[in-house]
Design a protein around this motif. Structure first.
Motif, short mmCIF file in Angstrom:
data_model
loop_
_atom_site.label_atom_id
_atom_site.label_comp_id
_atom_site.label_asym_id
_atom_site.label_seq_id
_atom_site.Cartn_x
_atom_site.Cartn_y
_atom_site.Cartn_z
N THR A 179 2.10 -3.96 -8.37
CA THR A 179 1.33 -4.91 -7.68
C THR A 179 0.37 -3.98 -6.81
O THR A 179 -0.73 -4.31 -6.54
N THR A 180 1.00 -2.72 -6.30
CA THR A 180 -0.03 -1.86 -5.43
C THR A 180 -1.13 -1.21 -6.62
O THR A 180 -2.46 -1.22 -6.04
N SER A 188 -3.80 -4.09 -6.86
CA SER A 188 -4.65 -4.26 -5.92
C SER A 188 -5.73 -3.27 -5.76
O SER A 188 -6.78 -3.36 -5.30
N TRP A 193 -9.47 -4.11 -5.79
CA TRP A 193 -10.29 -3.47 -4.67
C TRP A 193 -11.62 -2.88 -5.33
O TRP A 193 -12.77 -2.83 -4.59
#
Length: 167
Positions: free
Chosen positions: A54-55, A58, A62
């Protein structure tokens, strides 16, 4: 329209800073946040099993929103810095055509950044490529349009307000 996109793509051959913008910052973000996510997931502090995935997803998303707005704004600034505005106004080029060329250029650069990011994430963290791409494409279109909106909004502020808009 393609000539505008090609003009900006050819700048990467001569300017190392542009190449660093596309490759260095994603490397830095993926390595930093990937190791942070691996550390949190390995420490057992959270019950979130896919924290690293998930990180990293993201971080990759971004890149679309932030770098996209930056790429669009830099495309116009590049025209200003190279005194090319007079040439653009002397052509039978409409503002919509220039904008579409810039959006195509932005889409190509985001595609390159995303492929580079996917390969880096797979090489460093051995995360499933299919899981990452499935979730990536869910958010791709809204973030793509958000980046376009942010880029052209920041351009409008600079064009209409000049130096006062930057301060």
């Amino acid at each position: 329209i393609w000539a505008i996109a090609l003009r900006h793509l050819r700048l990467y051959k001569h300017d190392l800073n542009l190449l660093l913008m596309v490759l260095y910052w994603p490397i830095l973000d993926i390595v930093t946040w990937g190791f942070f996510g691996s550390w949190i997931q390995g420490s057992g502090i959270t019950q979130f099993h896919n924290y690293t995935t998930t990180t990293l997803l993201s971080v990759l998303l971004w890149q679309i929103a932030a770098r996209g707005a930056n790429i669009i704004a830099l495309a116009f600034n590049e025209e200003l810095w190279q005194n090319n505005i007079i040439n653009l106004f002397s052509l039978p080029l409409k503002l919509l055509e220039w904008s579409l060329g810039t959006i195509i250029y932005f889409a190509i650069m985001i595609g390159i950044t995303a492929l580079f990011g996917f390969s880096l994430i797979y090489a460093l963290y051995d995360i499933s490529f299919l899981e990452l791409t499935y979730n990536f494409f869910i958010f791709l279109l809204p973030l793509f349009f958000s980046a376009i909106w942010l880029g052209f909004t920041s351009l409008a502020i600079v064009v209409f307000l000049g130096k006062r808009g930057v301060e």
